[in-house]
Design a protein around this motif. Sequence first.
Motif, PDB file in Angstrom:
ATOM      1  N   ARG A  58      50.112  28.586  42.709  1.00 10.68           N
ATOM      2  CA  ARG A  58      50.956  29.150  41.670  1.00 10.68           C
ATOM      3  C   ARG A  58      51.396  30.573  42.021  1.00 10.68           C
ATOM      4  N   GLY A  80      49.547  26.702  30.233  1.00 14.39           N
ATOM      5  CA  GLY A  80      50.079  26.907  31.568  1.00 14.39           C
ATOM      6  C   GLY A  80      49.826  25.736  32.506  1.00 14.39           C
ATOM      7  N   ILE A  96      48.015  28.916  34.341  1.00 15.62           N
ATOM      8  CA  ILE A  96      48.877  30.104  34.386  1.00 15.62           C
ATOM      9  C   ILE A  96      50.291  29.753  33.934  1.00 15.62           C
ATOM     10  N   LEU A  97      50.901  30.675  33.205  1.00 21.42           N
ATOM     11  CA  LEU A  97      52.321  30.578  32.895  1.00 21.42           C
ATOM     12  C   LEU A  97      52.920  31.982  32.851  1.00 21.42           C
ATOM     13  N   ARG A  98      54.267  32.041  32.748  1.00 18.46           N
ATOM     14  CA  ARG A  98      54.916  33.344  32.652  1.00 18.46           C
ATOM     15  C   ARG A  98      54.621  33.946  31.287  1.00 18.46           C
ATOM     16  N   GLN A 108      52.837  36.961  35.158  1.00 16.47           N
ATOM     17  CA  GLN A 108      52.166  35.731  34.764  1.00 16.47           C
ATOM     18  C   GLN A 108      50.883  36.069  33.999  1.00 16.47           C
ATOM     19  N   HIS A 114      46.800  31.104  30.390  1.00 16.35           N
ATOM     20  CA  HIS A 114      47.065  30.577  29.050  1.00 16.35           C
ATOM     21  C   HIS A 114      46.817  29.076  29.062  1.00 16.35           C
TER      22      HIS A 114
END
Length: 252
Positions: A169, A137, A116-118, A131, A134
Motif C-alpha cells: 500500500r 481501509g 489503510i485508506l486516504r 494515509q 482505518h
Amino acid sequence: MLRAVNTAFTVLDETDDYIVVDKPAPLQIHPGAPNGTPTLWHGLKDLLAYEIANGGQVSIVNRLDRETSGTVLVAKHAASARLFGMAMQERKIHKTYHAIVHGWPEWESLDLNAPILRKGEVTESPIWVKQMVHDDGAPCETLFRTLRRVEHERAGKLALVEARPVTGRMHQIRVHLSHLGLPILGDKIYGLDERCYLEFIETSWTPELEARHFFSRQALHSHQLEIEAEGFRGKWECEVPGEMREFLNLDS
C-alpha cells in the motif's frame, strides 16, 4: 544537509537482463515535469544508452519515494520487465527496509495487520496524499523487528527497525510506524508534526525545518530485495547509508 539532488547512484549488480542500483536520497525515481530536476531514470537512460539504442528499455520495477534510499531493480528489456512485473503482482518480490524511528518499541518483533485508506476520505486533512489506519481501509500487513535502541543527544530515544511489507500500500511502512507511535525520523507527513510538510511545500527545505526534524529526509532505506520468479531467483542488498549510520553512531 543533503544536496537538493544527489544523482550519484551505485550499481550493485548488472546482467544483460537487469541492473540493480543503490538509489541515494533525495533522488527522484521518475521525471515529474519536463525540464525538471535530474532523476534516477535520467541517469539510467544515460548509463544504458547503448542497450536502448539496440532495442532495450529502462523499466524500474520497485519504486521508492524521493526521500527513501536503497535497492532498486530495473529491467533492461521487455521480457525481463514482464517477468519481474508478474512476480510483483504475484507477491514473489520480497522487500526489507530499515528505518530510524522516534521512541523505543516495546516489542522485539511484531506482525501488524492494520488496514489503510486516504485520511481525507473519513476526516479533514490538509495533506491530500496522507494515509491513515482505518477499519474501512484496504488490508495491509507489515512485519517489524527491532534491531537497535539508542539514546541520541538531540533527538532522544531512537530505534533502528526492520520492516518487511507483506502488502504494497501507499506509504505503508510510514503509516504503520506512525500508527504504532514510532514515527520515522525526518518524515514530514507522518512524523512529529505534519505542519512541517506544509511549510516545506511553501518554503522548501530550511535550516529551521531541519532543526525541528533532526534529519534532512525521512530515515527509510530499502535494505534488501529478493525475487523468486519462474526460472529466476535473485537477492540484493545495500547497507544503511552513511548519513543514517552516522546519526545512530552505528560504526562505533
